[in-house]
Design an enzyme around this catalytic site. Structure first.
Site, PDB file in Angstrom:
ATOM      1  N   SER A  24      59.075  21.849  57.410  1.00  0.00           N
ATOM      2  CA  SER A  24      59.232  22.992  56.511  1.00  0.00           C
ATOM      3  C   SER A  24      59.931  24.140  57.224  1.00  0.00           C
ATOM      4  CB  SER A  24      57.862  23.449  55.994  1.00  0.00           C
ATOM      5  OG  SER A  24      57.248  22.450  55.210  1.00  0.00           O
ATOM      6  N   ARG A  47      57.148  32.165  58.833  1.00  0.00           N
ATOM      7  CA  ARG A  47      55.847  31.694  58.343  1.00  0.00           C
ATOM      8  C   ARG A  47      55.483  32.379  57.022  1.00  0.00           C
ATOM      9  NH1 ARG A  47      51.707  28.560  60.146  1.00  0.00           N
ATOM     10  NH2 ARG A  47      52.673  28.251  62.177  1.00  0.00           N
ATOM     11  N   HIS A  50      57.345  30.519  54.493  1.00  0.00           N
ATOM     12  CA  HIS A  50      56.665  29.226  54.347  1.00  0.00           C
ATOM     13  C   HIS A  50      55.435  29.338  53.463  1.00  0.00           C
ATOM     14  CE1 HIS A  50      53.723  26.155  55.856  1.00  0.00           C
ATOM     15  NE2 HIS A  50      54.765  25.370  55.692  1.00  0.00           N
TER      16      HIS A  50
END
Length: 226
Positions: A24, A47, A50
């Site tokens: 990812s 992040r 994500h």
């Protein structure tokens, strides 16, 4: 300095989970292609992207110049704590990752005395929760995570300015349509206390959790010499 290949404690617990997360991150890097963040800042933004698949955070996320370094120093000291505006942040943070660094979490939003004080003084519970944290000496040296209540972030700024509160880092990401953008802009004016904010209305507790997890990962990577 991403920490995604060397970390142990701040990684997913299974090989399959780690592979999905790393893949990812690779997709995000490929689709973003370029950004204006420093090497130590990008893992935090990545992040956050994500966490909710929103690429707007590449640009909306802003950092105090020493935010990441200050966070890593506080985490590695093993004396810091997380003070949050809502329970969701505390629940969302990984217990093993926190335990590795000796980090405790604190929230007071539902405490009866906080509710009573808010009703008596005509403020929000979030304001009173931040005041309670300060009275207990929990804000100094803490990582303060605000993901839900703009009034909590505004109160943190007031406590810094008027009552000498001294957090190690403020992760100011409240979401909403009333005072959310304004609260983050206010925090971003501070020079003496490091911060990470999201400009505008977007935000939320999930993003605070993602940012703190990224900082924990960077702290572990530094410990491992990455």
């Amino acid at each position: 300095m991403s920490g995604i290949n060397t970390n142990v404690v701040t990684e997913q617990l299974t090989a399959a989970g780690r592979a999905i997360e790393h893949d990812s991150f690779a997709v995000i890097d490929r689709e973003v292609q370029s950004h204006n963040y420093r090497p130590e800042q990008w893992p935090v933004v990545r992040r956050m992207i994500h966490a909710n698949a929103d690429f707007d955070f590449n640009g909306l996320t802003e950092f105090h110049p020493v935010a990441v370094g200050a966070a890593i120093k506080a985490i590695r000291s093993r004396t810091t704590r997380v003070v949050a505006d809502v329970e969701m942040i505390c629940v969302g943070l990984s217990a093993p990752r926190l335990q590795h660094f000796g980090i405790t979490t604190h929230h007071f939003i539902s405490d009866p005395d906080v509710i009573d004080a808010a009703a008596l003084e005509g403020t929000t519970r979030a304001v009173q929760a931040m005041r309670k944290a300060h009275r207990q000496g929990l804000l100094d040296g803490a990582i303060v995570g605000i993901g839900n209540a703009p009034t909590a972030l505004i109160e943190i700024v007031r406590l810094i300015e008027e009552e000498d509160a001294n957090p190690a880092l403020v992760v100011g990401m409240p979401v909403g349509f009333v005072s959310a953008a304004e609260s983050k802009a206010l925090m971003a004016l501070k020079i003496d206390v490091p911060w990470i904010v999201i400009r505008g209305r977007k935000g939320g507790s999930t993003l605070v959790v993602a940012a703190i997890h990224a900082l924990l990962g960077l702290a572990e990577a530094q410990e491992l010499g990455a």
